[in-house]
Design a protein around this motif. Structure first.
Motif, PDB file in Angstrom:
ATOM      1  N   ILE A 210       0.842  -1.210   0.000  1.00 29.89           N
ATOM      2  CA  ILE A 210       0.000   0.000   0.000  1.00 29.89           C
ATOM      3  C   ILE A 210       0.869   1.249   0.000  1.00 29.89           C
ATOM      4  O   ILE A 210       0.592   2.228  -0.712  1.00 29.89           O
ATOM      5  CB  ILE A 210      -0.945  -0.019   1.226  1.00 29.89           C
ATOM      6  N   ALA A 211       1.947   1.245   0.793  1.00 30.14           N
ATOM      7  CA  ALA A 211       2.837   2.403   0.854  1.00 30.14           C
ATOM      8  C   ALA A 211       3.487   2.669  -0.500  1.00 30.14           C
ATOM      9  O   ALA A 211       3.640   3.825  -0.912  1.00 30.14           O
ATOM     10  CB  ALA A 211       3.905   2.187   1.924  1.00 30.14           C
ATOM     11  N   ARG A 212       3.879   1.590  -1.208  1.00 31.17           N
ATOM     12  CA  ARG A 212       4.494   1.755  -2.527  1.00 31.17           C
ATOM     13  C   ARG A 212       3.482   2.351  -3.517  1.00 31.17           C
ATOM     14  O   ARG A 212       3.832   3.224  -4.323  1.00 31.17           O
ATOM     15  CB  ARG A 212       4.998   0.416  -3.052  1.00 31.17           C
ATOM     16  N   ILE A 213       2.245   1.877  -3.454  1.00 32.37           N
ATOM     17  CA  ILE A 213       1.205   2.407  -4.350  1.00 32.37           C
ATOM     18  C   ILE A 213       0.969   3.890  -4.069  1.00 32.37           C
ATOM     19  O   ILE A 213       0.895   4.712  -4.995  1.00 32.37           O
ATOM     20  CB  ILE A 213      -0.102   1.612  -4.190  1.00 32.37           C
ATOM     21  N   GLU A 214       0.851   4.228  -2.795  1.00 36.21           N
ATOM     22  CA  GLU A 214       0.611   5.630  -2.429  1.00 36.21           C
ATOM     23  C   GLU A 214       1.782   6.515  -2.836  1.00 36.21           C
ATOM     24  O   GLU A 214       1.597   7.655  -3.282  1.00 36.21           O
ATOM     25  CB  GLU A 214       0.347   5.733  -0.929  1.00 36.21           C
ATOM     26  N   LYS A 215       2.997   6.014  -2.694  1.00 35.54           N
ATOM     27  CA  LYS A 215       4.176   6.779  -3.110  1.00 35.54           C
ATOM     28  C   LYS A 215       4.171   6.993  -4.619  1.00 35.54           C
ATOM     29  O   LYS A 215       4.479   8.089  -5.104  1.00 35.54           O
ATOM     30  CB  LYS A 215       5.450   6.054  -2.686  1.00 35.54           C
ATOM     31  N   ASN A 216       3.810   5.946  -5.387  1.00 35.89           N
ATOM     32  CA  ASN A 216       3.744   6.088  -6.849  1.00 35.89           C
ATOM     33  C   ASN A 216       2.695   7.119  -7.259  1.00 35.89           C
ATOM     34  O   ASN A 216       2.896   7.881  -8.204  1.00 35.89           O
ATOM     35  CB  ASN A 216       3.426   4.736  -7.484  1.00 35.89           C
ATOM     36  N   ILE A 217       1.575   7.132  -6.542  1.00 37.45           N
ATOM     37  CA  ILE A 217       0.528   8.123  -6.841  1.00 37.45           C
ATOM     38  C   ILE A 217       1.057   9.531  -6.627  1.00 37.45           C
ATOM     39  O   ILE A 217       0.845  10.431  -7.452  1.00 37.45           O
ATOM     40  CB  ILE A 217      -0.715   7.852  -5.970  1.00 37.45           C
ATOM     41  N   ILE A 218       1.761   9.746  -5.502  1.00 41.12           N
ATOM     42  CA  ILE A 218       2.318  11.067  -5.209  1.00 41.12           C
ATOM     43  C   ILE A 218       3.355  11.462  -6.256  1.00 41.12           C
ATOM     44  O   ILE A 218       3.399  12.616  -6.712  1.00 41.12           O
ATOM     45  CB  ILE A 218       2.938  11.090  -3.803  1.00 41.12           C
ATOM     46  N   GLU A 219       4.207  10.495  -6.657  1.00 43.20           N
ATOM     47  CA  GLU A 219       5.227  10.798  -7.660  1.00 43.20           C
ATOM     48  C   GLU A 219       4.596  11.147  -9.007  1.00 43.20           C
ATOM     49  O   GLU A 219       5.070  12.050  -9.708  1.00 43.20           O
ATOM     50  CB  GLU A 219       6.172   9.606  -7.803  1.00 43.20           C
ATOM     51  N   GLU A 220       3.532  10.440  -9.387  1.00 44.05           N
ATOM     52  CA  GLU A 220       2.845  10.772 -10.635  1.00 44.05           C
ATOM     53  C   GLU A 220       2.175  12.144 -10.544  1.00 44.05           C
ATOM     54  O   GLU A 220       2.183  12.918 -11.504  1.00 44.05           O
ATOM     55  CB  GLU A 220       1.793   9.696 -10.949  1.00 44.05           C
TER      56      GLU A 220
END
Length: 320
Positions: A210-220
């Motif tokens: 979940i943390a990786r997904i949320e980080k990818n969302i922020i980076e995008e």
């Protein structure tokens, strides 16, 4: 995000100041026109007495004067509202603000950065990405064994103790043991405890995912905002350049209108043009002057947008 709100407030305050100064310039233009028309009216009155002019000219000038007076009343009303707004924004008394004035001139921005990396929106997103990096490290460390040092110090004491035994003396009396006091010297204990959850299910795995997904969302989101900010910065820079070029043309228009007004005044006194042409030239000059200062105010707002777009909205840059 508070920095972005602060920038909006700064822009609102400066825009209010500029609008006040624009209205003051309008009042100056109207006052000078009133003075010219008053002189023209006196001249026409004298000409009427001598039979060199007709009352129509005087009435046309009177109508123009009434129109200017109406504009001035509206102008003063707008000024009162702007001073009230500015007082609410700055918490400064209206009387103090009314005594403050400055020259409404274009901003010549110098030494401003072309990079928008200092924008508060990007700083906030960078902080979010960094927070998720820490969160991922924390979840990764959750797989490692937990080690804890243990230390203790204890004492043992026993008072008035007795013990009955199944054994008996030759006379048939049971053997009973009595203890008045028993004390054990201090006992020290030092050690290391370790806990390793090898079978904790999918808890940490899910949290990491979940943390990786949320980080990818922020980076995008950050990448998308960077593209938009870059486009916005280019757009504002183009608008700033266009406003500067337009100001040069508006200054030339104002000078041409002034020359035309001086020529019209002389031509009317010599009877070469009508009073309508004379008053029309007066109006054109007023519009040219007000149009110039209106473009100055617009240029200043675009300059503020340029400072905001590059994250350069600082006091030293506002002194230009």
């Amino acid at each position: 995000m508070l920095h972005a709100e602060k920038a909006d407030i700064i822009k609102d305050v400066i825009d209010t100041f500029d609008t006040i100064e624009l209205l003051k310039q309008s009042e100056i233009v109207i006052t000078k026109s009133e003075e010219r028309l008053a002189k023209e009216k006196e001249r026409v009155k004298t000409a009427i007495k001598n039979g060199l002019a007709i009352p129509y000219d005087r009435d046309k000038i009177t109508a123009a004067e009434l129109n200017l007076a109406s504009k001035k009343v509206e102008l003063h009303g707008n000024l009162s509202l702007l001073y009230l707004k500015l007082s609410m924004l700055t918490d400064v008394n209206i009387s103090t603000l009314e005594n403050y004035s400055f020259e409404l001139t274009p901003w010549t921005l110098k030494n401003i950065g072309q990079n928008f990396s200092d924008r508060p929106e990007l700083k906030a997103l960078n902080a979010s990405v960094k927070a998720y990096d820490y969160k991922l490290k924390m979840n990764k460390n959750a797989y490692l064994p937990k080690v804890q040092a243990v230390a203790s110090l204890s004492y043992s004491n026993l008072f008035n103790a007795s013990l009955e035994t199944p054994y008996a003396l030759p006379g048939g009396e049971n053997i009973n043991l009595e203890l008045d006091k028993f004390e054990l010297a201090p006992a020290y204990f030092l050690g290391v405890g370790m806990q390793w959850e090898l079978f904790s299910g999918l808890k940490h795995t899910n949290e990491t995912h979940i943390a990786r997904i949320e980080k990818n969302i922020i980076e995008e989101e950050k990448s998308d905002i960077e593209e938009k900010l870059e486009l916005f910065a280019k757009k504002v820079q183009v608008n700033f350049d266009v406003k500067n070029q337009q100001l040069v043309l508006k200054a030339q228009e104002m000078q041409v209108a002034k020359n035309s007004l001086n020529l019209a005044i002389k031509s009317y006194r010599e009877g070469l043009i009508s009073i309508s042409d004379r008053l029309q030239t007066e109006t054109e000059y007023q519009n040219a002057v007000l149009n110039y200062y209106n473009f100055v105010a617009q240029q200043r707002m675009v300059a503020l947008d340029l400072l905001i777009s590059t994250g350069s909205l600082q006091i030293e840059n506002l002194k230009n």
